[in-house]
Design a protein around this motif. Structure first.
Motif, PDB file in Angstrom:
ATOM      1  N   LYS A  81       0.832  -1.207   0.000  1.00 37.75           N
ATOM      2  CA  LYS A  81       0.000   0.000   0.000  1.00 37.75           C
ATOM      3  C   LYS A  81       0.866   1.256   0.000  1.00 37.75           C
ATOM      4  O   LYS A  81       0.554   2.235  -0.682  1.00 37.75           O
ATOM      5  CB  LYS A  81      -0.928   0.006   1.217  1.00 37.75           C
ATOM      6  CG  LYS A  81      -2.120  -0.932   1.104  1.00 37.75           C
ATOM      7  CD  LYS A  81      -3.057  -0.747   2.288  1.00 37.75           C
ATOM      8  CE  LYS A  81      -4.292  -1.625   2.149  1.00 37.75           C
ATOM      9  NZ  LYS A  81      -5.239  -1.441   3.294  1.00 37.75           N
ATOM     10  N   LEU A  82       1.956   1.220   0.767  1.00 37.42           N
ATOM     11  CA  LEU A  82       2.833   2.388   0.814  1.00 37.42           C
ATOM     12  C   LEU A  82       3.521   2.604  -0.530  1.00 37.42           C
ATOM     13  O   LEU A  82       3.701   3.752  -0.964  1.00 37.42           O
ATOM     14  CB  LEU A  82       3.878   2.215   1.926  1.00 37.42           C
ATOM     15  CG  LEU A  82       3.331   2.058   3.349  1.00 37.42           C
ATOM     16  CD1 LEU A  82       4.468   2.121   4.359  1.00 37.42           C
ATOM     17  CD2 LEU A  82       2.292   3.132   3.655  1.00 37.42           C
ATOM     18  N   LEU A  83       3.918   1.521  -1.187  1.00 37.47           N
ATOM     19  CA  LEU A  83       4.534   1.643  -2.507  1.00 37.47           C
ATOM     20  C   LEU A  83       3.528   2.179  -3.524  1.00 37.47           C
ATOM     21  O   LEU A  83       3.887   2.988  -4.393  1.00 37.47           O
ATOM     22  CB  LEU A  83       5.072   0.288  -2.974  1.00 37.47           C
ATOM     23  CG  LEU A  83       6.252  -0.274  -2.180  1.00 37.47           C
ATOM     24  CD1 LEU A  83       6.652  -1.645  -2.706  1.00 37.47           C
ATOM     25  CD2 LEU A  83       7.440   0.680  -2.230  1.00 37.47           C
ATOM     26  N   ASN A 133      16.381   4.646  -0.956  1.00 31.71           N
ATOM     27  CA  ASN A 133      16.341   5.680   0.087  1.00 31.71           C
ATOM     28  C   ASN A 133      14.952   6.280   0.234  1.00 31.71           C
ATOM     29  O   ASN A 133      14.473   6.510   1.351  1.00 31.71           O
ATOM     30  CB  ASN A 133      17.356   6.779  -0.222  1.00 31.71           C
ATOM     31  CG  ASN A 133      18.790   6.350   0.021  1.00 31.71           C
ATOM     32  OD1 ASN A 133      19.044   5.377   0.720  1.00 31.71           O
ATOM     33  ND2 ASN A 133      19.721   7.073  -0.558  1.00 31.71           N
ATOM     34  N   VAL A 134      14.302   6.558  -0.886  1.00 34.25           N
ATOM     35  CA  VAL A 134      12.963   7.165  -0.836  1.00 34.25           C
ATOM     36  C   VAL A 134      11.961   6.196  -0.202  1.00 34.25           C
ATOM     37  O   VAL A 134      11.140   6.594   0.638  1.00 34.25           O
ATOM     38  CB  VAL A 134      12.509   7.582  -2.255  1.00 34.25           C
ATOM     39  CG1 VAL A 134      11.021   7.937  -2.252  1.00 34.25           C
ATOM     40  CG2 VAL A 134      13.322   8.770  -2.741  1.00 34.25           C
ATOM     41  N   ILE A 143       3.215   5.997  -3.192  1.00 39.94           N
ATOM     42  CA  ILE A 143       4.293   6.856  -3.695  1.00 39.94           C
ATOM     43  C   ILE A 143       4.749   6.438  -5.093  1.00 39.94           C
ATOM     44  O   ILE A 143       5.871   6.748  -5.504  1.00 39.94           O
ATOM     45  CB  ILE A 143       5.494   6.852  -2.737  1.00 39.94           C
ATOM     46  CG1 ILE A 143       6.083   5.440  -2.599  1.00 39.94           C
ATOM     47  CG2 ILE A 143       5.094   7.384  -1.375  1.00 39.94           C
ATOM     48  CD1 ILE A 143       7.386   5.404  -1.829  1.00 39.94           C
ATOM     49  N   ARG A 144       3.920   5.783  -5.855  1.00 34.94           N
ATOM     50  CA  ARG A 144       4.334   5.286  -7.164  1.00 34.94           C
ATOM     51  C   ARG A 144       4.747   6.420  -8.104  1.00 34.94           C
ATOM     52  O   ARG A 144       5.697   6.257  -8.891  1.00 34.94           O
ATOM     53  CB  ARG A 144       3.209   4.466  -7.788  1.00 34.94           C
ATOM     54  CG  ARG A 144       1.901   5.229  -7.979  1.00 34.94           C
ATOM     55  CD  ARG A 144       0.768   4.320  -8.402  1.00 34.94           C
ATOM     56  NE  ARG A 144      -0.481   5.065  -8.506  1.00 34.94           N
ATOM     57  CZ  ARG A 144      -1.650   4.490  -8.741  1.00 34.94           C
ATOM     58  NH1 ARG A 144      -1.717   3.179  -8.900  1.00 34.94           N
ATOM     59  NH2 ARG A 144      -2.752   5.220  -8.827  1.00 34.94           N
ATOM     60  N   GLU A 145       4.063   7.548  -8.051  1.00 33.80           N
ATOM     61  CA  GLU A 145       4.430   8.669  -8.916  1.00 33.80           C
ATOM     62  C   GLU A 145       5.820   9.172  -8.567  1.00 33.80           C
ATOM     63  O   GLU A 145       6.650   9.441  -9.453  1.00 33.80           O
ATOM     64  CB  GLU A 145       3.408   9.795  -8.791  1.00 33.80           C
ATOM     65  CG  GLU A 145       2.022   9.422  -9.284  1.00 33.80           C
ATOM     66  CD  GLU A 145       1.015  10.531  -9.044  1.00 33.80           C
ATOM     67  OE1 GLU A 145       1.370  11.523  -8.364  1.00 33.80           O
ATOM     68  OE2 GLU A 145      -0.114  10.430  -9.552  1.00 33.80           O
ATOM     69  N   GLU A 146       6.100   9.305  -7.280  1.00 33.92           N
ATOM     70  CA  GLU A 146       7.405   9.791  -6.834  1.00 33.92           C
ATOM     71  C   GLU A 146       8.512   8.799  -7.217  1.00 33.92           C
ATOM     72  O   GLU A 146       9.613   9.214  -7.613  1.00 33.92           O
ATOM     73  CB  GLU A 146       7.407  10.022  -5.325  1.00 33.92           C
ATOM     74  CG  GLU A 146       6.597  11.241  -4.879  1.00 33.92           C
ATOM     75  CD  GLU A 146       5.099  11.063  -5.046  1.00 33.92           C
ATOM     76  OE1 GLU A 146       4.407  12.077  -5.270  1.00 33.92           O
ATOM     77  OE2 GLU A 146       4.609   9.921  -4.963  1.00 33.92           O
ATOM     78  N   LEU A 147       8.228   7.516  -7.126  1.00 37.93           N
ATOM     79  CA  LEU A 147       9.231   6.512  -7.484  1.00 37.93           C
ATOM     80  C   LEU A 147       9.564   6.565  -8.971  1.00 37.93           C
ATOM     81  O   LEU A 147      10.732   6.383  -9.359  1.00 37.93           O
ATOM     82  CB  LEU A 147       8.743   5.113  -7.104  1.00 37.93           C
ATOM     83  CG  LEU A 147       8.621   4.825  -5.605  1.00 37.93           C
ATOM     84  CD1 LEU A 147       8.121   3.407  -5.376  1.00 37.93           C
ATOM     85  CD2 LEU A 147       9.953   5.027  -4.899  1.00 37.93           C
ATOM     86  N   LEU A 148       8.577   6.832  -9.806  1.00 37.41           N
ATOM     87  CA  LEU A 148       8.848   6.951 -11.236  1.00 37.41           C
ATOM     88  C   LEU A 148       9.687   8.188 -11.536  1.00 37.41           C
ATOM     89  O   LEU A 148      10.558   8.169 -12.413  1.00 37.41           O
ATOM     90  CB  LEU A 148       7.532   6.996 -12.021  1.00 37.41           C
ATOM     91  CG  LEU A 148       6.842   5.639 -12.199  1.00 37.41           C
ATOM     92  CD1 LEU A 148       5.467   5.811 -12.825  1.00 37.41           C
ATOM     93  CD2 LEU A 148       7.694   4.712 -13.057  1.00 37.41           C
ATOM     94  N   LEU A 149       9.435   9.275 -10.799  1.00 37.06           N
ATOM     95  CA  LEU A 149      10.263  10.469 -10.964  1.00 37.06           C
ATOM     96  C   LEU A 149      11.701  10.183 -10.578  1.00 37.06           C
ATOM     97  O   LEU A 149      12.649  10.596 -11.257  1.00 37.06           O
ATOM     98  CB  LEU A 149       9.713  11.617 -10.107  1.00 37.06           C
ATOM     99  CG  LEU A 149       8.415  12.266 -10.565  1.00 37.06           C
ATOM    100  CD1 LEU A 149       7.968  13.314  -9.554  1.00 37.06           C
ATOM    101  CD2 LEU A 149       8.588  12.897 -11.930  1.00 37.06           C
ATOM    102  N   VAL A 150      11.881   9.471  -9.482  1.00 39.45           N
ATOM    103  CA  VAL A 150      13.230   9.113  -9.033  1.00 39.45           C
ATOM    104  C   VAL A 150      13.891   8.182 -10.041  1.00 39.45           C
ATOM    105  O   VAL A 150      15.089   8.313 -10.332  1.00 39.45           O
ATOM    106  CB  VAL A 150      13.168   8.445  -7.638  1.00 39.45           C
ATOM    107  CG1 VAL A 150      14.539   7.931  -7.237  1.00 39.45           C
ATOM    108  CG2 VAL A 150      12.660   9.439  -6.604  1.00 39.45           C
TER     109      VAL A 150
END
Length: 434
Positions: free
Chosen positions: A248-250, A384-385, A253-260
């Motif tokens: 659920k946490l992943l 890290n994120v 933040i899926r949008e942020e992970l793609l940016l990273v």
């Protein structure tokens, strides 16, 4: 189609296009680098003010300074335990699989880039690190964008305001209005995320060619597998203990992970994460303190990278590296891995600082890793994120400051989205302090 309007879908499409352009027209792809640099620069510009407003507003709800001390103690304890676990996992992986064995690269010469980076790390000392947290002036901290310095000032201001602050304080109202404006600006900038991710990824593929995608070196593969297992097993276990769902946490933040993934920088995710985690049910004071602090102290991916890297250098250069020496290096890395920025290449500089400090391994071994640093940096930033996101939820649960109903509502899409207008952002801030 409605799905195309989703930011993470746009970023994913941009990354795919960037890979195609990088492989088919590498020279043109390299010219796209300023697009990624500009996007990262815009987001880094927002870090200091957003951290300041979020921390100050969060701490104004903390009337008991003992609560603040308890929060700091719990956070730093958690950070140190998880970072140490990451390093231990990295050392175990590199000792078991030995990715550098048989390379016999002991006669490598230092190239210009490695020499420059190692020289920048040669002045690292423990005393210097702690003194660097104190800015020359208050303005200087924001001008340089140093996260730890801004966090120190923010905590001091927030603590001062929380003592005897009036509810109708004009200062508090001004900071709230300032954060509303910052989040509105952030919404404008995030519309450029697909362009920024395209520029950064296209330049990386164009510079290194297909090897960037197809490089099957043992150390790269080992690092990615180790990091994934760390997230799934270690962080997954932590979430299970705290009755949280890692999946659920992943998803959150899926949008942020793609940016990273596109930029290899954890900093691009920080502004949105601070806003999103508050709206997803974490108390504002927890988010405002734990997340920025985690970007300097809770670097799980950096720890894994440095452990695997030093082991790989020892094996590749045929340098004896006993378990006792590894423990000593691990103790040094607990310090050298802290602080600094989370942009691409940051972990490489910390690795150079470690080698300069212990002088057990040859510095020219850095040249082996320099060419594949982009692949390593991407994995480091992602880990890290994820680690810092988990940390915020864990500390919030530990402090009984997590609204699980709000989290479920947010994941179900019934809560106000991050990109909403300023009133939604203010509502989230006020709700976090209640």
């Amino acid at each position: 189609m409605a799905i195309i309007r989703q930011l993470y879908v746009q970023v994913l499409i941009a990354i795919i296009i960037a890979i195609v352009v990088g492989l088919t027209a590498p020279e043109a792809a390299v010219q796209m680098k300023p697009l990624g640099d500009a996007f990262i620069a815009l987001l880094r510009m927002m870090l200091g003010p957003i951290i300041f407003c979020s921390v100050v507003l969060g701490l104004t709800h903390v009337r008991d300074m003992r609560q603040l001390g308890r929060l700091a103690f719990k956070s730093l304890l958690y950070f140190e335990i998880l970072t140490t676990l990451g390093m231990v996992v990295g050392f175990i992986a590199v000792n078991v699989f030995q990715p550098g064995a048989g390379l016999h690269a002991g006669n490598l010469a230092l190239n210009e880039s490695v020499t420059r980076l190692s020289n920048s790390a040669s002045n690292f000392t423990a005393v210097g690190f702690f003194l660097s947290i104190i800015p020359t002036t208050i303005v200087d901290a924001f001008a340089k964008g140093e996260i730890l310095q801004v966090l120190l000032i923010s905590v001091m201001v927030g603590a001062a305001l929380s003592v005897g602050l009036k509810k109708d304080s004009a200062i508090l109202h001004g900071i709230e209005e300032g954060q509303d404006i910052l989040f509105r600006m952030l919404g404008f900038i995030m519309k450029l995320a697909p362009i920024g991710a395209f520029g950064a990824m296209a330049a990386a593929i164009g510079t290194h060619g297909s090897g960037t995608l197809l490089y099957l070196g043992k150390v790269v593969l080992l690092y990615w597998i180790t990091a994934v297992l760390f997230v799934a097993v270690v962080l997954g276990s932590v979430c299970a203990i705290m009755r949280l769902s890692l999946l659920k946490l992943l998803r959150l933040i899926r949008e942020e992970l793609l940016l990273v993934l596109g930029t290899a920088s954890g900093e691009v995710a920080l502004p949105r994460l601070m806003q999103k985690l508050e709206q997803a049910g974490c108390d504002g004071s927890i988010v405002g303190f734990v997340l920025p602090a985690g970007y300097s102290f809770n670097l799980d991916g950096t720890g894994i990278y440095m452990a695997i890297a030093v082991g790989f250098i020892a094996q590749a250069t045929d340098t004896p590296f006993t378990y006792g020496q590894q423990v000593a290096v691990l103790a040094v890395m607990l310090l050298t891995s802290k602080g600094g920025t989370t942009v691409a290449g940051g972990a490489f500089i910390k690795l150079a600082a470690t080698l300069q400090s212990v002088r057990v391994l040859p510095l020219n071994g850095l040249g082996l890793l320099f060419g594949i640093d982009r692949l390593m940096a991407t994995c480091t930033a992602l880990t890290n994120v994820i680690g810092n996101t988990v940390a915020v939820f864990v500390i919030a649960r530990w402090e009984n400051a997590l609204d699980t109903a709000k989290l479920d509502a947010y994941l179900a899409g019934t809560a106000a989205p991050v990109a909403d207008e300023a009133e939604a952002a203010r509502a989230a801030i006020v709700g976090a302090g209640e």
